[in-house]
Design a protein around this motif. Structure first.
Motif, PDB file in Angstrom:
ATOM      1  N   LEU A  26       0.848  -1.191   0.000  1.00 30.55           N
ATOM      2  CA  LEU A  26       0.000   0.000   0.000  1.00 30.55           C
ATOM      3  C   LEU A  26       0.890   1.250   0.000  1.00 30.55           C
ATOM      4  N   LEU A  27       0.725   2.080  -1.021  1.00 26.41           N
ATOM      5  CA  LEU A  27       1.563   3.262  -1.204  1.00 26.41           C
ATOM      6  C   LEU A  27       0.715   4.532  -1.223  1.00 26.41           C
ATOM      7  N   ASP A  28       1.327   5.646  -0.830  1.00 24.79           N
ATOM      8  CA  ASP A  28       0.630   6.930  -0.793  1.00 24.79           C
ATOM      9  C   ASP A  28       1.338   7.930  -1.711  1.00 24.79           C
ATOM     10  N   PRO A  29       0.802   8.207  -2.892  1.00 24.60           N
ATOM     11  CA  PRO A  29       1.450   9.117  -3.844  1.00 24.60           C
ATOM     12  C   PRO A  29       1.505  10.570  -3.391  1.00 24.60           C
ATOM     13  N   LEU A  30       0.824  10.919  -2.280  1.00 25.56           N
ATOM     14  CA  LEU A  30       0.955  12.281  -1.766  1.00 25.56           C
ATOM     15  C   LEU A  30       2.390  12.568  -1.333  1.00 25.56           C
ATOM     16  N   LYS A  31       3.151  11.508  -1.072  1.00 29.68           N
ATOM     17  CA  LYS A  31       4.582  11.657  -0.800  1.00 29.68           C
ATOM     18  C   LYS A  31       5.325  11.317  -2.096  1.00 29.68           C
ATOM     19  N   LEU A  82      -9.819   5.176  -3.606  1.00 30.66           N
ATOM     20  CA  LEU A  82     -10.314   6.541  -3.682  1.00 30.66           C
ATOM     21  C   LEU A  82     -10.541   7.161  -2.306  1.00 30.66           C
ATOM     22  N   ARG A  83     -10.105   8.406  -2.170  1.00 31.58           N
ATOM     23  CA  ARG A  83     -10.330   9.187  -0.950  1.00 31.58           C
ATOM     24  C   ARG A  83     -11.431  10.204  -1.215  1.00 31.58           C
ATOM     25  N   GLY A  84     -12.361  10.315  -0.262  1.00 25.07           N
ATOM     26  CA  GLY A  84     -13.463  11.247  -0.434  1.00 25.07           C
ATOM     27  C   GLY A  84     -13.046  12.703  -0.440  1.00 25.07           C
ATOM     28  N   ASP A  85     -11.867  13.005   0.140  1.00 24.35           N
ATOM     29  CA  ASP A  85     -11.400  14.387   0.157  1.00 24.35           C
ATOM     30  C   ASP A  85     -10.539  14.731  -1.052  1.00 24.35           C
ATOM     31  N   LEU A  86     -10.350  13.775  -1.954  1.00 21.58           N
ATOM     32  CA  LEU A  86      -9.581  14.021  -3.183  1.00 21.58           C
ATOM     33  C   LEU A  86     -10.381  13.568  -4.412  1.00 21.58           C
ATOM     34  N   PRO A 109      -7.526  11.689  -8.399  1.00 19.42           N
ATOM     35  CA  PRO A 109      -7.292  10.251  -8.177  1.00 19.42           C
ATOM     36  C   PRO A 109      -5.811   9.888  -8.237  1.00 19.42           C
ATOM     37  N   GLN A 110      -5.013  10.701  -8.931  1.00 21.29           N
ATOM     38  CA  GLN A 110      -3.581  10.418  -9.019  1.00 21.29           C
ATOM     39  C   GLN A 110      -2.874  10.574  -7.679  1.00 21.29           C
ATOM     40  N   HIS A 111      -3.529  11.248  -6.731  1.00 19.42           N
ATOM     41  CA  HIS A 111      -2.949  11.447  -5.401  1.00 19.42           C
ATOM     42  C   HIS A 111      -3.521  10.479  -4.365  1.00 19.42           C
ATOM     43  N   CYS A 112      -4.427   9.618  -4.787  1.00 12.94           N
ATOM     44  CA  CYS A 112      -5.028   8.659  -3.858  1.00 12.94           C
ATOM     45  C   CYS A 112      -4.102   7.455  -3.657  1.00 12.94           C
TER      46      CYS A 112
END
Length: 297
Positions: A24-29, A55-59, A63-66
């Motif tokens: 599980l990776l987080d592209p926000l970093k 998918l995150r409800g706040d983004l 979707p590229q940052h989810c």
């Protein structure tokens, strides 16, 4: 729950051959394009089965940052990649960074498309009217410390979720079927809201004590929240007072001179408690040390 650090995460994943294995990776970093964990590198890697967006409800428009759920192995397959063992070292290198890219290693009997949907539902509905990215390792670590049984039901259908703690240890949380929806306690929800301040406190503590205790995250969280109960402090003053509680052998708030300073900064948040305390005369510190020795006796 901890596990033997001598056993690699690859070995752990392969102990569950009847499950799907995931990263599980987080592209926000952001990470370097030459990092084998970079999404482009993983998309081009023939051994990676597929990558799914959680998918995150706040983004909704980004979707590229989810988060990304990377399928490493199907049930019945052996999970073995040259870069998988080094992923532990990478996760450890991030352990006290504000944003972390590698969030966890998962196994589940649920297929990836459905699991991505299930995880999205949990992130978006854990705490009412709030998106809670509890996949972020510090958030996850505090949830496990405060309500492990509730977290276990929230994770299902994930069977095992391994993550890197803020002190560089790999821990695991097992999932279990929920009899009813878990509603986090009010202090648990408040802790999730205060993550930025707790993280800043952990960073400051690590500067004073390079090797933190294994329970550093929950100690920092409890201290941060307890300080708030004693007065409405500006963030920097709250951080300094919390750090004093974690690192000093004496309770400086017990001295009348320090209490007077606390009243000043509550009345005037622009004052810096660290500067005021550093200007206290040696006699005050002598009295504090004597009181500490007396209480210890």
């Amino acid at each position: 729950m901890e596990f033997d650090q001598k056993i690699t995460i690859q070995d752990r994943l392969n102990q569950h051959p009847n499950s799907y294995r995931y990263l599980l990776l987080d592209p926000l970093k952001s990470v370097s394009i030459i990092n084998p964990l970079h999404l482009q590198q993983l998309q081009d890697a023939p051994e990676v089965r597929a990558i799914y967006t959680v998918l995150r409800g706040d983004l909704p428009h980004s979707p590229q940052h989810c988060p990304r759920l990377v399928l490493l192995a199907y049930p019945g397959e052996h999970c073995e990649f040259s870069w998988l063992a080094s992923s532990e070292d990478y996760a450890r290198s991030e352990m006290l960074q504000e944003k972390r890219y590698l969030c966890g290693w998962l196994c589940s009997t649920t297929a990836p498309e459905q699991l991505a949907s299930e995880l999205a539902e949990r992130f978006n509905n854990l705490i009412e009217n709030t998106v809670t990215p509890f996949f972020e390792p510090l958030r996850f670590e505090l949830l496990q410390a405060m309500e492990p049984d509730g977290l276990a039901t929230c994770l299902w259908p994930v069977n095992h979720w391994w993550y890197m703690t803020s002190t560089g240890d790999i821990c695991v949380q097992t999932g279990k079927v929920a009899e009813e929806k878990w509603v986090p306690a009010s202090d648990t929800a408040l802790t999730q809201q205060e993550i930025p301040g707790i993280f800043s406190l952990l960073q400051a503590w690590q500067l004073v004590r390079p090797v933190l205790p294994m329970d550093a995250a929950i100690n920092a969280a409890n201290t941060w929240l307890n300080i708030e109960e004693t007065g409405h402090f500006e963030k920097e003053n709250r951080n300094f007072l919390s750090l004093c509680h974690l690192t000093l052998a004496v309770d400086i708030e017990q001295h009348p001179a320090v209490r007077a300073l606390l009243e000043q900064v509550i009345a005037n948040p622009s004052l810096r408690l660290s500067r005021l305390v550093s200007a206290l005369p040696d006699a005050v510190w002598d009295e504090l040390e004597k009181s500490d020795k007396t209480s210890a006796a």
